[in-house]
Design a protein around this motif. Structure first.
Motif, short mmCIF file in Angstrom:
data_model
loop_
_atom_site.label_atom_id
_atom_site.label_comp_id
_atom_site.label_asym_id
_atom_site.label_seq_id
_atom_site.Cartn_x
_atom_site.Cartn_y
_atom_site.Cartn_z
N ASP A 562 3.33 6.50 -2.59
CA ASP A 562 3.05 5.08 -2.75
C ASP A 562 2.08 4.80 -3.90
OD1 ASP A 562 3.59 2.43 -1.27
OD2 ASP A 562 1.41 2.38 -1.57
N ASP A 563 1.49 5.83 -4.48
CA ASP A 563 0.48 5.61 -5.51
C ASP A 563 0.66 6.60 -6.65
OD1 ASP A 563 -0.20 7.80 -3.97
OD2 ASP A 563 -2.34 7.46 -4.10
N LEU A 564 0.04 6.29 -7.80
CA LEU A 564 0.13 7.16 -8.96
C LEU A 564 -0.48 8.53 -8.72
CD1 LEU A 564 -0.73 4.56 -11.77
CD2 LEU A 564 1.47 5.73 -11.48
N ALA A 565 -1.52 8.59 -7.91
CA ALA A 565 -2.19 9.87 -7.64
C ALA A 565 -1.41 10.74 -6.68
CB ALA A 565 -3.59 9.61 -7.10
N ASN A 566 -0.34 10.21 -6.09
CA ASN A 566 0.47 10.93 -5.10
C ASN A 566 -0.34 11.38 -3.90
OD1 ASN A 566 3.06 12.60 -7.16
ND2 ASN A 566 2.54 10.46 -6.85
N SER A 567 -1.32 10.58 -3.52
CA SER A 567 -2.15 10.90 -2.36
C SER A 567 -1.59 10.30 -1.07
CB SER A 567 -3.58 10.41 -2.58
OG SER A 567 -3.61 9.01 -2.78
N GLU A 568 -0.80 9.23 -1.18
CA GLU A 568 -0.21 8.60 -0.01
C GLU A 568 1.29 8.92 0.03
OE1 GLU A 568 -1.95 7.44 2.20
OE2 GLU A 568 -3.85 7.00 1.21
N ARG A 569 1.65 9.86 0.88
CA ARG A 569 3.04 10.34 0.97
C ARG A 569 3.78 9.56 2.04
NH1 ARG A 569 6.13 14.13 3.80
NH2 ARG A 569 7.59 15.36 2.53
N LEU A 570 4.96 9.06 1.70
CA LEU A 570 5.83 8.39 2.65
C LEU A 570 6.97 9.34 2.99
CD1 LEU A 570 6.03 4.84 1.01
CD2 LEU A 570 4.38 5.70 2.69
N ALA A 571 7.10 9.68 4.26
CA ALA A 571 8.07 10.69 4.68
C ALA A 571 9.50 10.18 4.51
CB ALA A 571 7.83 11.08 6.14
N GLY A 572 10.43 11.10 4.36
CA GLY A 572 11.83 10.75 4.32
C GLY A 572 12.31 10.24 5.68
N TYR A 573 13.48 9.62 5.69
CA TYR A 573 13.99 9.04 6.93
C TYR A 573 15.50 8.95 6.87
CZ TYR A 573 14.17 4.84 4.00
OH TYR A 573 14.42 3.95 2.98
N SER A 574 16.09 8.74 8.05
CA SER A 574 17.54 8.59 8.18
C SER A 574 17.84 7.37 9.03
CB SER A 574 18.17 9.83 8.83
OG SER A 574 17.93 11.00 8.05
#
Length: 626
Positions: A562-574
């Motif tokens: 969610d951010d440029l620093a890649n510190s907030e990871r959004l998990a994959g989903y189905s």
């Protein structure tokens, strides 16, 4: 009814190396957005997806972002449920790198630089063309990732009424009505729709400095949309025709916010335009078009407990005037030359005091399309003269070759640019009037052909590989406390899709693999660009049995940050969606849709909720024409 879909990764064993087409429509579909001229989709050298009215109703999609989800190269993120802000990215580029047209007229906010696709009433849409890849050489600014053109209902033929009513989860109610006709030489369509929903809690807020809405309001955030479409035209003779159109959308959206930023919005989008087509000589077609679009957005704060009722916070308004003159010259069979001129004027107003509140752009362009036996060639060149940043030239070239076995190989190269939005240039304590346009250059290799299914069915496939490099990306510069051209990106991608009808089953899927890498010389170098999924896959399966039809869609998304620093990871989903339709008679259909059947909990933007399991019913009436 035939419903050719797409077939890709999970069904590749059917015919060996099958990577598939984007188009969920019939093979003889004509597209106009890719070249600004009518071209059969099978002959276009661009990567194009066409979604027609039959596909919209078969999928029972409830919004444009919902409809675009799963299109190759498209990434959708949304800040909550129905009506909340949606961002649509093409081929890993920014959401403001997508040019959006409605019946040829530019829409969107000149302050933000994006278009409110979530507010376009889907009941008023006849078809959508999604062209992926740079198109600035034909359209000017914004078309770095591509172009999305929405065509409203046109009408024509015998007089035909239509009506639909529906409802479902989250207190959702909807209704639409329309009348179309026009006879042999004329056409008209009058349509109106209304939708309202109690919605879901848009954001799981956290106090600053967390991302998301920054607040916690445990309530449902509702949405209401009212849409009207008026379109009509007449063919006076074989050499003259006129088309006029008006689309209006009025919206009320609740969201989680504060007394400073508001928690309710009222917005309005209107598009008015006309096109006069003349053919003074048989090889010469002259098209004159003009349009005006409004984008109005007002923010309020409401808190019953505190005794605050719709306190006004802010307003932003964009008006865009456009004019175009286009000459199409048929030089010889299979040889066309297009010469044209575009004029655009953007004006902004509202509560924010911008140093400049308007700007003009004049673009001159030319395009050559040639066919030499199995070889196809497209060349285009454009120069824009913008009041703010001066002149800017873009170009593209595409070459294709059709082998005797029906497989076409193509290669293309194109440059594009994006003029800074008014917020980037002039917003108080942020804007920088010395910004340069964002620039890109892209290379693409493509393959397409038919599926060798023999007597069991028919289908087609397409595969695209591409690389896009973007320079002078605009971002906040902490050293100057303002916007600056300080970022760059390198995006690698693969898009694969196919459609097939096999033994009465309509099968399809699309696959996108994306590596959107931040290529800036800073701490974020090598990170992934925000809110772009690295992998997306969609599989469709549909079958009709007499009066019944059934369908299912599986959509799989990989991780994103969610951010440029890649510190907030959004998990994959189905996600799994199920749909059914029963034809009560030739004019009356009952539709049912179960969204997110397994109640998946997921996010496409950090801390913003997405709807869980939902069920909708729709009754449609439209007499069968003779």
């Amino acid at each position: 009814m035939k419903h050719p879909l797409t077939l890709a990764a999970l069904t590749l064993p059917l015919a060996g190396n099958l990577f598939a087409d984007t188009s969920p429509t019939t093979l003889d579909t004509v597209v106009v957005t890719a070249t600004r001229t009518a071209t059969p989709a099978t002959e276009s050298l661009a990567s194009v997806t066409v979604i027609d009215r039959a596909e919209i109703e078969r999928r029972q999609s409830r919004s444009v972002p919902d409809l675009l989800r799963g299109v190759p190269g498209v990434t959708v993120s949304q800040n909550g449920g129905a009506g909340q802000v949606a961002s649509v990215s093409l081929r890993g580029t920014n959401s403001d790198h997508v040019l959006v047209l409605i019946d040829g007229v530019r829409i969107g906010s000149a302050t933000l630089g994006t278009s409110p696709l979530q507010d376009i009433p889907i009941e008023q849409i006849e078809r959508i063309e999604v062209v992926r890849g740079p198109r600035s050489s034909l359209y000017g600014s914004e078309a770095i990732g591509g172009v999305i053109q929405i065509f409203t209902r046109r009408g024509g033929g015998p007089l035909a009424p239509r009506l639909s009513v529906g409802g479902g989860s989250f207190g959702t109610l909807s209704a639409s009505a329309g009348l179309s006709g026009g006879g042999e030489n004329g056409w008209f369509d009058l349509g109106a729709n209304v939708e309202r929903t109690d919605g879901i809690d848009a954001c799981d807020g956290r106090p600053a400095p967390y991302a998301g809405c920054g607040v916690f309001q445990n309530d449902r955030d509702g949405y209401r949309n009212i849409g009207v479409n008026v379109r009509g035209g007449y063919r006076f003779s074989d050499w003259a025709s006129l088309d006029l159109h008006l689309l209006s959308s009025q919206n009320r959206t609740e969201f989680d916010g504060t007394i400073y930023g508001g928690n309710r919005s009222r917005s309005e989008q209107q598009v008015l335009g006309g096109t006069l087509t003349l053919q003074p000589l048989s090889p010469w077609t002259l098209t004159l078009s003009a349009g005006h679009s409004w984008d109005k957005y007002r923010v309020y704060f409401d808190d019953e407990a505190a005794g605050i009722d719709d306190r006004f916070i802010d307003s932003f308004e964009t008006e865009r005037d456009t004019f175009s003159l286009q000459n199409d010259l048929n030089l010889a069979p299979g040889q066309m030359l297009t010469l044209g001129l575009d004029y655009t004027r953007d004006s902004v107003s509202g509560t924010v005091d911008y140093d400049k509140d308007s700007r003009d752009d004049v673009g001159v362009f030319g395009e050559y399309q040639g066919a030499f036996g199995p070889t196809s060639l497209t060349l285009s060149l454009r120069q824009d003269d913008d009041e703010q940043f001066g002149t800017h030239a873009t170009g593209s070239a595409a070459l294709g070759y059709l082998f005797a076995n029906g497989i076409q190989v193509s290669a293309s190269y194109g440059t594009a640019f994006k003029a800074p939005a008014f917020n980037d240039l002039y917003y108080p304590n942020y804007g920088n009037p010395d910004l340069d346009p964002e620039q890109s250059h892209s290379l693409e290799l493509g393959l397409r052909g038919e599926l060798p299914l023999g007597t069991i069915g028919q289908g087609d496939w397409e595969l695209s590989l591409y690389q896009t490099d973007i320079d002078d990306l605009i971002a906040y510069d902490s050293t100057s406390y303002s916007a600056a051209n300080i970022q760059s990106a390198r995006i690698l991608g693969l898009e694969a899709s196919a459609n097939a009808r096999i033994l009465g089953w309509d099968l399809g899927s699309t696959l996108t693999l994306l590596d959107p890498e931040n290529d800036s010389d800073d701490a974020n170098d090598g990170n992934l660009l925000p809110r772009r999924a690295e992998q997306t896959f969609q599989l469709d399966l549909d079958r009709a049995f007499d009066r019944w039809s059934f369908g299912a869609t599986l959509f799989v998304s990989g991780r994103r940050f969610d951010d440029l620093a890649n510190s907030e990871r959004l998990a994959g989903y189905s996600l799994v969606d199920l749909r059914a339709e029963y034809a009560i008679d030739a004019s009356l259909r009952l539709q049912a849709r179960l969204e997110n059947a397994f109640d998946e909990d997921y996010e496409t933007a950090y801390l913003y909720n997405r709807p869980g399991r939902a069920f909708y019913l729709t009754l449609r009436y439209e007499p069968e024409l003779p």
